[in-house]
Design an enzyme around this catalytic site. Structure first.
Site, mmCIF file in Angstrom:
data_model
loop_
_atom_site.group_PDB
_atom_site.id
_atom_site.type_symbol
_atom_site.label_atom_id
_atom_site.label_comp_id
_atom_site.label_asym_id
_atom_site.label_seq_id
_atom_site.Cartn_x
_atom_site.Cartn_y
_atom_site.Cartn_z
ATOM 1 C CB VAL A 134 -1.003 0.025 0.970
ATOM 2 C CG1 VAL A 134 -1.636 1.179 1.140
ATOM 3 C CG2 VAL A 134 -2.006 -1.274 1.406
ATOM 4 N NE ARG B 186 11.127 -3.305 12.715
ATOM 5 C CZ ARG B 186 10.846 -1.852 13.229
ATOM 6 N NH1 ARG B 186 11.945 -1.599 13.168
ATOM 7 N NH2 ARG B 186 9.801 -1.680 13.682
ATOM 8 C CE LYS C 43 -8.230 -4.102 8.289
ATOM 9 N NZ LYS C 43 -7.778 -3.938 6.983
ATOM 10 C CD GLU D 270 -2.954 -11.094 5.786
ATOM 11 O OE1 GLU D 270 -1.941 -10.788 5.615
ATOM 12 O OE2 GLU D 270 -3.807 -10.317 5.031
ATOM 13 C CE LYS E 123 -11.869 -4.630 6.126
ATOM 14 N NZ LYS E 123 -11.442 -5.414 5.551
HETATM 15 N N1 HSE Z 1 -8.459 -9.540 4.655
HETATM 16 C C1 HSE Z 1 -8.935 -7.813 4.172
HETATM 17 C C2 HSE Z 1 -10.375 -8.608 3.308
HETATM 18 C C3 HSE Z 1 -8.382 -7.028 3.643
HETATM 19 O O1 HSE Z 1 -10.044 -9.995 3.440
HETATM 20 O O2 HSE Z 1 -10.762 -8.219 3.095
HETATM 21 C C4 HSE Z 1 -8.461 -5.415 4.114
HETATM 22 O O3 HSE Z 1 -9.201 -5.679 5.275
#
Ligand code: HSE
Length: 449
Positions: free
Chosen positions: A23, A54, A114, A199, A214
């Site tokens: 980003v 870093r 968030k 992730e 959110k």
């Molecule tokens: N992990 C989040 C999603 C990305 O899957 O929407 C943005 O918050």
């Protein structure tokens, strides 16, 4: 009059980027690519003067472009050459300290974080208000979709009644694949991870926590209440069975992970859970990793916002929109600015968030039962005693049981609206019946009409 030469002679807005991942790099790239249009809109140029990473070697492209790259983000929040700190490091510990330090040093803050604002928003917005600086967070909710701007400014005339959103792309991708390909949760999760949607540790996504972060922010802005993430009811999609997606479809519904916040006479509902939505609703047709939010206002009626909820440039689009706001209004008094949470800080009301047992909703129920006389009558008898009315029903042969287990069948019911606590009491009775052979599956259903 404000001439364009006056505008271009205003001093640049100087940014410090905390974190140059995907980003951060995108913010730099879009600012560079569109600098002429952005400064024509902002009335001054917006320049990245410092950035932290870093791994300094990995920051070479920014260093080559004249940005002062440092390893320690704390150097940025105390540097007098920085007007605005753009926080993109995530998390709620180091990020919180850095944001509070930046505010204490009189810097505006733009963040995509968030979790930070959902958990520490009250403290952070209060500190910003006292210090007379802006904390802006368009990128924290639904990525590139300008939903914060829409709620806070575009819909400002309205008494907002409810909003419902698909605000986590990872889970929406998983649900879309489960429905369209008939796959189970675990299989699709692996695909989502290999495609980079989820992730490596996707817990916040699949357990509904990211969506609740959110939602808590949108609820505050919609209703003029404090950010109350800690009071949200949160259920993810890990327990969702592919066969419920199929049965829902046969009844004319799709299952989505929704964040819903609603104003009711006794308080506010704040909940994230899988939910049946009529297949013909636009929201039901938001597929893949896309996000969408439906907002119901008393004057405007229903409005829908759709777009990419994650990704470098969509998120940069939202970050830069906030930066342009800061460039335009940064030094005006707090009273002349749009309040961070839409309502003036002294006009927030402490409306209670309802416990989930007090939420009124319609339900989808799936019961694995013995296929014998009187079973259905017993079940409906219990429901009738609690005043729970059935809206639709399916009976389907249970495909996943072996022949030795005798005659079993799936009964799938849709109920009319009922208070959740009442339904739970009835379901406890039903679960205890000897003819009910497996845990009852219960999902909420919203018509979103
Ligand atoms: N992990 C989040 C999603 C990305 O899957 O929407 C943005 O918050």
């Amino acid at each position: 009059m404000h001439s364009s030469s006056e505008a271009s002679s205003r001093s640049p807005l100087r940014l410090g980027l905390l974190g140059i991942g995907n980003v951060g790099q995108s913010v730099f790239d879009v600012l560079t690519r569109n600098q002429d249009e952005i400064s024509r809109r902002a009335g001054r140029s917006i320049e990245v003067v410092m950035a932290s990473r870093r791994n300094l070697a990995a920051a070479k492209p920014l260093a080559d472009a004249g940005v002062r790259v440092v390893a320690d983000p704390a150097d940025i929040v105390r540097d007098p050459s920085v007007d605005v700190v753009v926080e993109l490091i995530g998390g709620t510990t180091v990020a919180r300290d850095l944001v509070l330090q930046a505010i204490a040093n009189g810097k505006h803050v733009v963040t995509a974080n968030k979790a930070l604002l959902a958990e520490h928003g009250t403290e952070i917005f209060d500190a910003a208000h006292k210090a007379g600086v802006v904390v802006a967070f368009e990128a924290a909710v639904a990525g590139g979709i300008p939903i914060i701007k829409a709620l806070r400014e575009g819909l400002t005339a309205n008494r907002i009644q409810w909003l419902a959103g698909i605000i986590n792309g990872t889970t929406n991708f998983i649900l879309s694949e489960m429905r369209s390909k008939g796959l189970d949760f675990a299989t699709v999760l692996k695909t989502a991870q290999s495609l980079g949607y989820a992730e490596a540790d996707p817990t916040f996504d699949i357990e509904g926590v990211d969506a609740a972060h959110k939602l808590a922010l949108m609820s505050a802005i919609a209703f003029g209440v404090p950010v109350q993430f800690d009071k949200a009811h949160i259920e993810g999609i890990t327990q969702l069975d592919a066969q419920d997606i199929r049965y829902a479809e046969q009844l004319g519904y799709r299952i989505k992970l929704l964040g819903i916040t609603k104003r009711v006479p006794t308080g506010i509902e704040l909940r994230v859970h899988p939910c049946l939505v009529p297949s013909e609703r636009l929201l039901a047709n938001v597929e893949g990793a896309m996000n969408a939010v439906v907002v119901q206002g008393d004057a405007v009626g229903t409005t829908l916002y759709y777009g990419k909820g994650a990704g470098g440039e969509p998120t940069a689009s939202a970050v830069i929109a906030d930066l342009v706001d800061v460039a335009r209004v940064g030094n005006s008094s707090a009273l002349e600015r749009v309040p961070a949470l839409a309502f003036q800080p002294d006009a927030m009301v402490p409306t209670p968030v309802l416990p989930i047992s007090d939420v009124v909703s319609a339900y989808y129920l799936r019961l694995r039962v013995s296929d014998e006389a009187g079973v259905l009558a017993n079940l409906t008898g219990v429901l009738a005693k609690s005043g729970i009315s059935i809206d639709a029903m399916l009976q389907r042969e249970a495909h996943d049981v072996s022949g030795q287990e005798g005659n079993q069948t799936d009964l799938v019911m849709l109920t009319h609206e009922v208070r959740e606590g009442t339904l739970d009491e009835a379901l406890a009775h039903i679960q205890a019946l000897p003819t009910v052979l497996a845990p009852v599956v219960r999902l909420r259903k919203e018509e979103l009409a």
